[in-house]
Design a protein around this motif. Structure first.
Motif, short mmCIF file in Angstrom:
data_model
loop_
_atom_site.label_atom_id
_atom_site.label_comp_id
_atom_site.label_asym_id
_atom_site.label_seq_id
_atom_site.Cartn_x
_atom_site.Cartn_y
_atom_site.Cartn_z
N ARG A 65 0.84 -1.19 0.00
CA ARG A 65 0.00 0.00 0.00
C ARG A 65 0.88 1.24 0.00
NH1 ARG A 65 -2.50 -3.54 3.60
NH2 ARG A 65 -4.62 -4.15 3.05
N ASP A 82 -5.05 -1.56 6.77
CA ASP A 82 -5.91 -1.47 5.59
C ASP A 82 -6.40 -0.04 5.43
OD1 ASP A 82 -7.86 -1.10 7.52
OD2 ASP A 82 -8.83 -3.04 7.20
N ASP A 83 -7.31 0.19 4.54
CA ASP A 83 -7.77 1.55 4.27
C ASP A 83 -8.61 2.13 5.39
OD1 ASP A 83 -6.43 1.48 1.90
OD2 ASP A 83 -8.19 1.11 0.64
#
Length: 383
Positions: A3, A36-37
């Motif tokens: 990411r 994560d997002d």
């Protein structure tokens, strides 16, 4: 963890991060990629070691666990057990304030349960104890039968497919949350009439907090030395970098405990009818207001918050004198910086010896552990 994340320039001069061990700062950056997002990641020493320190053979799982504790003790990350499998998880508290996510993906990791008070308090600290609907302050201490108390609302209602993930929840007043729930989404939000008297509610909550702190300190003065609670460092989440971004710096967070040492300057007398935070504010302004744009209300609020964390008034006054002499603003962040400087200048010859066999506990033990951890990693680097 492929990411793309960003690190803001303010990261390197952040006062809170600056007192953490170097490897803890590196780990905090690594959590941006591992999360994560929604800012959620797995939080076990084995996983963190494999992801962030895979080539560092000199770091053991115990070392990694200590670095993880540095981040959770300061409130930068919030640990919890989530999901049916009861996995150890953590959420980067202010993830969306310093990470701009393009085309965010739906979170696959379970979010913390909103029913627990520590979780609701974490979101309130993230939002600066400010209602995200009306923009007014939320009392930090519960007021009985009061609509101003903290509630957690959903941006997108659960009935419409919303989740409990961090990006979809916000801190609100109980009355504002009920009003928003009963109105249409496209309607302009109007603060409910139940919020009248907000200032009185906040003052009542603040005075109760300060009075409890003062009463506890007086009650313990003739007993054993006071022991800080394990949650003291949990309120250290005031960070210059954390409070900046698209949403601005609205956070007013707790002030950290201070080093246990006597101050060379006398504190403000605690005798008289007026509250100690009022007398300390007046004394500070009388001495340092000339030539500075100090706000009495802001200073009083910071002082009251600090005293509510069981900070010794002598130590608080020493930190205030340091800020006033350098014309720095009085905020929770600058107080943290002043306390850190006092800690650095601590002279071991002035340490008050503990009773025979007595060990450090609570916050003192945490600070001592941090210092030992920093020395440990420094010795490894020099070797």
């Amino acid at each position: 963890m492929p990411r793309i994340r960003t690190v803001k320039p303010e990261f390197w001069e952040d006062e809170l991060l600056g007192v953490l061990p170097r490897d803890a700062r590196l780990l905090f950056i690594a959590t941006f990629n591992m999360a994560d997002d929604e800012g959620i990641l797995r939080w076990t020493p084995a996983y963190i070691k494999a992801q962030a320190f895979m080539y560092d053979d000199d770091l053991t799982l115990k070392d990694v666990d200590q670095l993880m504790r540095c981040l959770t003790d300061t409130g930068l990350l919030f640990p919890y057990v989530g999901g049916v499998a009861k996995q150890q998880m953590a959420v980067v508290v202010n993830f969306r304030k310093h990470q701009r996510i393009n085309r965010p993906q739906k979170g696959k990791l379970p979010p913390p349960a909103l029913g627990a008070w520590p979780v609701r308090e974490m979101y309130a600290r993230r939002d600066g104890w400010t209602c995200q609907l009306c923009g007014s302050e939320i009392p930090r201490r519960i007021v009985v039968n009061d609509d101003h108390n903290l509630a957690i609302g959903h941006i997108r209602p659960v009935a419409a497919g919303g989740s409990d993930h961090p990006s979809n929840v916000r801190a609100v007043h109980q009355a504002c949350g009920r009003s928003r729930y009963s109105s249409a989404d496209d309607e302009e939000f109007i603060p409910p009439a139940a919020l009248s008297g907000l200032e009185d509610s906040l003052n009542e909550s603040l005075n109760r907090s300060v009075n409890d702190s003062v009463n506890e300190s007086h009650a313990q003065s003739n007993l054993d030395p006071s022991v800080s609670t394990e949650g003291d460092f949990y309120s250290l989440n005031h960070s210059l970098m954390e409070g900046k971004g698209r949403e601005g710096n609205r956070e007013r967070k707790g002030t950290p405990p201070t080093p246990r040492q006597s101050s060379g300057s006398p504190t403000v007398s605690q005798t008289g009818e007026r509250a100690i935070e009022d007398r300390m504010t007046d004394a500070f302004l009388e001495r340092y207001k000339a030539g500075n744009a100090y706000s009495a209300r802001q200073i009083r609020r910071v002082i009251a918050d600090t005293l509510a964390n069981s900070t010794d008034p002598d130590e608080l006054w020493a930190a205030l004198e340091r800020l006033g002499a350098s014309s720095k603003p009085v905020t929770n962040g600058t107080l943290q910086f002043a306390f850190a400087e006092i800690r650095k200048q601590h002279n071991p010859s002035n340490v008050i010896a503990l009773a025979s066999g007595q060990t450090l506990s609570g916050t003192d033990a945490t600070v001592d552990g941090w210092m030992a951890l920093a020395d440990h990693f420094d010795s490894k680097d020099s070797a």
